[in-house]
Write an enzyme that holds these catalytic residues in place. Structure first.
Site, short mmCIF file in Angstrom:
data_model
loop_
_atom_site.label_atom_id
_atom_site.label_comp_id
_atom_site.label_asym_id
_atom_site.label_seq_id
_atom_site.Cartn_x
_atom_site.Cartn_y
_atom_site.Cartn_z
N LYS A 157 0.88 -0.98 0.16
CA LYS A 157 0.13 0.04 0.04
C LYS A 157 1.07 1.08 0.00
O LYS A 157 2.11 1.13 0.38
CB LYS A 157 -0.89 -0.02 1.09
CG LYS A 157 -2.00 -1.12 1.14
CD LYS A 157 -2.99 -1.08 2.24
CE LYS A 157 -4.02 -2.09 2.33
NZ LYS A 157 -4.91 -2.16 3.26
N ARG A 160 -1.66 -14.68 4.39
CA ARG A 160 -2.53 -13.87 5.31
C ARG A 160 -1.83 -13.98 6.76
O ARG A 160 -1.80 -12.92 7.49
CB ARG A 160 -4.16 -14.37 5.22
CG ARG A 160 -4.65 -13.83 4.00
CD ARG A 160 -6.23 -14.42 4.04
NE ARG A 160 -6.81 -13.36 5.19
CZ ARG A 160 -7.08 -12.04 4.89
NH1 ARG A 160 -6.83 -11.51 3.82
NH2 ARG A 160 -7.83 -11.39 5.83
N THR A 179 -5.35 -7.21 10.68
CA THR A 179 -5.76 -5.83 9.86
C THR A 179 -5.31 -4.80 11.02
O THR A 179 -4.49 -3.92 10.39
CB THR A 179 -7.11 -5.69 9.74
OG1 THR A 179 -7.56 -6.69 8.87
CG2 THR A 179 -7.44 -4.39 8.89
N ARG A 214 2.48 -6.57 9.25
CA ARG A 214 1.56 -5.61 9.55
C ARG A 214 2.35 -5.03 11.14
O ARG A 214 2.22 -4.08 11.39
CB ARG A 214 0.08 -5.84 9.72
CG ARG A 214 -0.62 -5.76 8.45
CD ARG A 214 -1.85 -6.04 8.47
NE ARG A 214 -2.43 -5.79 7.11
CZ ARG A 214 -3.49 -6.65 6.70
NH1 ARG A 214 -4.12 -7.30 7.48
NH2 ARG A 214 -3.90 -6.33 5.59
N ASN A 234 -1.93 0.14 7.06
CA ASN A 234 -1.27 -0.97 7.56
C ASN A 234 -0.64 -1.89 6.50
O ASN A 234 -0.33 -3.09 6.25
CB ASN A 234 -2.68 -1.98 7.90
CG ASN A 234 -3.44 -2.51 6.85
OD1 ASN A 234 -3.71 -2.17 5.61
ND2 ASN A 234 -4.65 -3.01 7.29
N HIS A 294 -2.01 -5.36 1.76
CA HIS A 294 -3.36 -6.24 1.42
C HIS A 294 -3.13 -7.51 1.03
O HIS A 294 -2.08 -7.94 0.07
CB HIS A 294 -4.13 -5.34 0.29
CG HIS A 294 -5.51 -6.34 -0.23
ND1 HIS A 294 -6.53 -6.48 0.65
CD2 HIS A 294 -5.62 -6.90 -1.23
CE1 HIS A 294 -7.58 -7.03 -0.19
NE2 HIS A 294 -6.73 -7.64 -1.28
#
Length: 141
Positions: free
Chosen positions: A11, A87, A93, A104, A114, A117
């Site tokens: 991100k 994941r 999150t 994260r 964060n 994705h």
């Protein structure tokens, strides 16, 4: 174990802080292969399309503003159980709840900022990959 693909975004907050290489290194150390990648700066229209499932939710507009605030890296990852493995590598999150050593926990600035994705299901992975990559741009290795 099933060989599968998942979709990943680095991100704007992480791109701005020059974390692309560190994140890619962690992805590869986790046993996942990057089989497609590119840098894009999303338009509002692209962000609206990608996040259409969230339209009408309170975080939709702030999410679009964040995701169009700077360039992002989008990539397709491949490996055994790639969705679950990525994941797990990302962490929760909310970075305050993310396990130590996850992307994260290590890089996120906040819930919204964060850093990464990842697809949450085979269906979302297929949709998200198709949104950014024609099959001709994916190079299994």
């Amino acid at each position: 174990m099933a060989l599968e693909r998942t979709f990943s975004i680095v991100k704007p907050d992480a791109v701005e802080r020059n974390l692309i290489g560190e994140i890619y290194n962690r992805i590869e150390k986790a046993g996942l292969r990057i089989i497609a990648a590119k840098m894009v700066h999303l338009t509002e229209e692209q962000a609206s399309g990608f996040y259409a499932e969230h339209e009408g939710k309170e975080f939709f507009q702030p999410l679009k503003e964040f995701m169009t605030s700077g360039p992002i890296m989008v990539q397709v990852l491949e490996g055994e159980n790639a969705i679950a493995r990525y994941r797990e590598l990302m962490g929760k999150t909310n970075p305050e709840e993310a396990a130590a050593g996850t992307l994260r926990a290590d890089y996120a600035l906040s819930m919204r900022h964060n850093s990464v994705h990842g697809s949450d299901s085979p269906e979302s992975a297929a949709r998200e990959i198709e949104f950014f990559f024609p099959e001709s741009e994916i190079c299994p290795r």
